[in-house]
Design a protein around this motif. Structure first.
Motif, PDB file in Angstrom:
ATOM      1  N   LEU A   1      16.551 150.035  69.263  1.00 10.86           N
ATOM      2  CA  LEU A   1      17.639 149.163  69.699  1.00 10.86           C
ATOM      3  C   LEU A   1      18.961 149.858  69.412  1.00 10.86           C
ATOM      4  O   LEU A   1      19.199 150.340  68.304  1.00 10.86           O
TER       5      LEU A   1
ATOM      6  N   ILE B   1      23.898 151.054  65.620  1.00 12.84           N
ATOM      7  CA  ILE B   1      25.091 150.335  66.080  1.00 12.84           C
ATOM      8  C   ILE B   1      26.203 151.363  66.230  1.00 12.84           C
ATOM      9  O   ILE B   1      26.511 152.099  65.287  1.00 12.84           O
TER      10      ILE B   1
ATOM     11  N   SER C   1      17.854 149.695  59.026  1.00 14.87           N
ATOM     12  CA  SER C   1      16.402 149.546  59.026  1.00 14.87           C
ATOM     13  C   SER C   1      16.049 148.478  58.002  1.00 14.87           C
ATOM     14  O   SER C   1      16.847 148.143  57.140  1.00 14.87           O
TER      15      SER C   1
ATOM     16  N   ALA D   1      21.094 142.831  64.829  1.00 14.95           N
ATOM     17  CA  ALA D   1      20.180 143.842  64.283  1.00 14.95           C
ATOM     18  C   ALA D   1      19.272 143.221  63.233  1.00 14.95           C
ATOM     19  O   ALA D   1      18.061 143.477  63.211  1.00 14.95           O
ATOM     20  N   ASP D   2      19.842 142.397  62.364  1.00 18.27           N
ATOM     21  CA  ASP D   2      19.061 141.739  61.316  1.00 18.27           C
ATOM     22  C   ASP D   2      17.956 140.879  61.926  1.00 18.27           C
ATOM     23  O   ASP D   2      16.819 140.888  61.441  1.00 18.27           O
TER      24      ASP D   2
ATOM     25  N   TYR E   1      14.276 150.765  63.617  1.00 14.51           N
ATOM     26  CA  TYR E   1      15.655 151.219  63.437  1.00 14.51           C
ATOM     27  C   TYR E   1      16.557 150.619  64.511  1.00 14.51           C
ATOM     28  O   TYR E   1      16.165 150.539  65.677  1.00 14.51           O
ATOM     29  N   VAL E   2      17.763 150.255  64.099  1.00 16.30           N
ATOM     30  CA  VAL E   2      18.791 149.798  65.027  1.00 16.30           C
ATOM     31  C   VAL E   2      20.019 150.677  64.815  1.00 16.30           C
ATOM     32  O   VAL E   2      20.483 150.840  63.682  1.00 16.30           O
TER      33      VAL E   2
END
Length: 176
Positions: free
Chosen positions: A23, A96, A123, A82-83, A93-94
């Motif tokens: 993401l 941003i 993460s 993300a959370d 993993y995200v």
């Protein structure tokens, strides 16, 4: 461009493979040439090689990218999204990212913002004593605008993609 540079440094520092990111959330306000579509997240994702086409890559991994434009709190909103993905175990993993630049690709002296790029990787951590400890949101009434920027496509004619209007409220003091 600046978001891509920051993201590459972030991925290298984390010592992970770009293809492991599932993401990517782009948050920013001003976009080069005032691009609206396609989503800037997709352009950044392609530049980073983060599974831009999971059919062609055929590695069993896919990635989703989205733009989140919510001004000064966009990064906080991105962390909340993300959370949610991390807590559901939908992703590992995200990434941003954020980047802002004057839409004309130049740096006019009177433009009150600096061209920037940023990136951070999140993460899910099994150690409850590390990382973010949760999110709580509270809204308060804010009686003031500060500084506001917008694009007047209709009034700018054929040069609309290269211009923007910035209004500063009376008495507004920029942070030093």
């Amino acid at each position: 461009e600046h978001a891509v540079i920051a993201a590459k440094q972030c991925i290298a520092t984390a010592k992970i493979k770009a293809e492991d990111i599932a993401l990517i959330i782009n948050n920013g306000i001003y976009r080069e040439r005032n691009i609206i579509e396609p989503a800037i997240a997709m352009l950044i994702q392609r530049e980073l090689g983060i599974n831009p086409d999971f059919v062609k890559a055929n590695n069993g991994k896919d990635a989703f990218g989205l733009d989140l434009m919510n001004g000064g709190i966009g990064a906080l909103n991105a962390m909340k999204i993300a959370d949610s993905f991390l807590q559901s175990d939908a992703v590992r993993y995200v990434l941003i990212v954020g980047g802002d630049s004057h839409p004309s690709s130049s740096s006019p002296a009177d433009f009150p913002y600096t061209t920037v790029g940023s990136a951070f990787l999140l993460s899910k951590n099994i150690d409850a004593a590390r990382g973010f400890q949760g999110f709580a949101f509270q809204s308060e009434c804010f009686a003031g605008e500060g500084r506001r920027g917008y694009v007047e496509f209709k009034n700018m004619g054929t040069d609309g993609r290269n211009r923007m209007t910035i209004k500063t409220a009376p008495g507004f003091a920029a942070a030093a």
